[in-house]
Scaffold this active site. Structure first.
Site, PDB file in Angstrom:
ATOM      1  N   ARG A   1      -0.864  -5.674   2.920  1.00 52.07           N
ATOM      2  CA  ARG A   1      -0.299  -5.163   4.183  1.00 52.07           C
ATOM      3  C   ARG A   1       1.156  -4.823   3.927  1.00 52.07           C
ATOM      4  NH1 ARG A   1      -0.962  -7.810  10.074  1.00 52.07           N
ATOM      5  NH2 ARG A   1      -2.953  -6.722   9.781  1.00 52.07           N
TER       6      ARG A   1
ATOM      7  N   HIS B   1      -5.725   0.929   9.352  1.00 53.72           N
ATOM      8  CA  HIS B   1      -6.120  -0.479   9.225  1.00 53.72           C
ATOM      9  C   HIS B   1      -7.642  -0.487   9.056  1.00 53.72           C
ATOM     10  CE1 HIS B   1      -6.061  -4.724   9.503  1.00 53.72           C
ATOM     11  NE2 HIS B   1      -5.392  -4.895  10.621  1.00 53.72           N
TER      12      HIS B   1
ATOM     13  N   LYS C   1      14.358 -10.004  -4.345  1.00 51.54           N
ATOM     14  CA  LYS C   1      15.447  -9.803  -5.323  1.00 51.54           C
ATOM     15  C   LYS C   1      15.628  -8.337  -5.659  1.00 51.54           C
ATOM     16  CE  LYS C   1      13.812 -13.954  -7.682  1.00 51.54           C
ATOM     17  NZ  LYS C   1      13.100 -14.304  -8.924  1.00 51.54           N
TER      18      LYS C   1
ATOM     19  N   ARG D   1      -4.931 -13.075  11.608  1.00 45.12           N
ATOM     20  CA  ARG D   1      -6.353 -12.801  11.405  1.00 45.12           C
ATOM     21  C   ARG D   1      -6.665 -12.120  10.083  1.00 45.12           C
ATOM     22  NH1 ARG D   1      -5.198 -13.355  16.336  1.00 45.12           N
ATOM     23  NH2 ARG D   1      -3.367 -12.221  15.669  1.00 45.12           N
ATOM     24  N   THR D   2      -5.940 -11.061   9.774  1.00 45.85           N
ATOM     25  CA  THR D   2      -6.325 -10.252   8.610  1.00 45.85           C
ATOM     26  C   THR D   2      -6.191 -11.073   7.333  1.00 45.85           C
ATOM     27  OG1 THR D   2      -5.510  -8.344   9.813  1.00 45.85           O
ATOM     28  CG2 THR D   2      -5.950  -8.039   7.469  1.00 45.85           C
TER      29      THR D   2
HETATM   30  N1   CP Z   1      -5.721  -7.552  14.081  1.00 46.32           N
HETATM   31  C1   CP Z   1      -4.759  -7.906  13.187  1.00 46.32           C
HETATM   32  O1   CP Z   1      -4.436  -7.124  12.274  1.00 46.32           O
HETATM   33  O2   CP Z   1      -4.258  -9.145  13.375  1.00 46.32           O
HETATM   34  P1   CP Z   1      -3.150  -9.834  12.457  1.00 46.32           P
HETATM   35  O3   CP Z   1      -1.889  -9.008  12.585  1.00 46.32           O
HETATM   36  O4   CP Z   1      -3.014 -11.224  12.958  1.00 46.32           O
HETATM   37  O5   CP Z   1      -3.646  -9.770  11.039  1.00 46.32           O
END
Ligand code: CP
Length: 310
Positions: free
Chosen positions: A101, A129, A80, A51-52
């Protein structure tokens, strides 16, 4: 640090949160405004995501910008041995904004210290998040008509769950009452309970996901027990199946109740909940597109309301 970065939800004020929600509403009505023409956004995902990453990338594509980046660090030179510092400095040569991320807590904050371009934290370990929080707030506002004075029940992995940590901090402006439902091993960390105490936020803790808890909730925020955060596989096995929401458990719940979940789910929401009108997690994920369009334009210093056709 570029002041348009979004590393922690605690970095932005109540007014900025409300302004982002207003932008998200605008983008829900105008998802294809071409206001990022000529801009390049890098998405660097050192951990898996559906999703993110895809909603950030869709957000850029729908606004007319370009995307570079990686979804698997194994395909980048970090495999590497290139350091995070060097990776960020290199990508800063190519992009106007980095969405990142990373599995290490504090990685996004560190990234802001080695570049002048804005960084958006798309999740750092068990820490924060913030873009998820913006879509959660947008979802709560859309479904409840307000953010103030709501009873929010958080269930599952409250120890490692960065989404619940960010949401808890953002709600400090809106007088929530929290109910934390978790096994002792996955209880809300003391620092977040101290935060609630310092901010005058009411909370109760229980291990029992009882009818009494469900029936006083305006929002139930289910979370996955995250296998990837455990160092001891036996501990994961002990706690992974403790809480599952079934449709029958919602029989006497409030009419306004909505079930949220950041997703992905494993077994904590039975599929028999999916057709209940109180299930909102798929719409919640859709709201991520609009919330992230708002975050991206803020980070790039573009106000869609200024560029909108009069
Ligand atoms: N909610 C969320 O962070 O989903 P993903 O890990 O799929 O990005």
């Amino acid at each position: 640090m570029n002041s348009n970065s979004l590393v922690s939800i605690a970095d932005i004020s109540r007014e900025e949160i409300l302004s982002l929600l207003e932008r998200a509403r605008y983008f829900e009505e105008h998802p294809n405004s071409k206001i990022l023409d000529g801009r390049v956004v890098a998405t660097l995902f050192f951990e898996p995501s559906t999703r993110t990453r895809l909603s950030f990338e869709t957000a850029v594509n729908r606004l007319g910008g370009r995307i570079i980046g990686f979804s698997d660090p194994g395909t980048s030179s970090s495999a590497k041995g290139e350091t995070l510092k060097d990776t960020i400095k290199m990508v800063s040569n190519y992009a106007d904004l980095i969405v990142m991320r990373h599995y290490l807590e504090g990685a996004a904050r560190y990234a802001t210290e080695v570049t002048d371009i804005p960084i958006v934290n798309a999740g750092d370990g068990a820490n924060q998040h913030p873009s998820q929080t913006m879509l959660d707030l947008y979802s709560i506002y859309k479904t409840q008509g307000r953010l103030n004075d709501l009873t929010i029940t958080m269930v599952g992995d409250l120890k490692y769950g960065r989404t619940v940590h960010s949401l808890l901090m953002a709600m400090k402006y809106f007088k929530p009452k929290f109910i934390f439902v978790a096994a002792k091993e996955l209880a809300m960390p003391q620092e977040y309970k101290d935060f609630c105490d310092a901010e005058g936020i009411q909370y109760t803790e229980t291990t029992d996901f009882s009818p009494e808890v469900i029936n006083q909730s305006d929002i139930i925020y289910m979370t996955r027990v995250q296998r990837e955060r455990f160092t001891d596989p036996m501990e994961y096995e002990r706690v992974k199946d403790l809480y599952t929401l079934h449709n029958a458990m919602l029989a006497d719940s409030r009419p306004n109740l909505k079930i949220l979940h950041p997703l992905p789910r494993v077994n904590e929401i039975d599929i028999d909940v999916d057709d209940n009108p109180k299930a909102y997690y798929f719409e919640q994920a859709r709201n991520g597109l609009f919330a992230r369009q708002a975050i991206i334009t803020r980070a790039l210093g573009i106000n869609p309301l200024d560029t909108a056709e009069k």
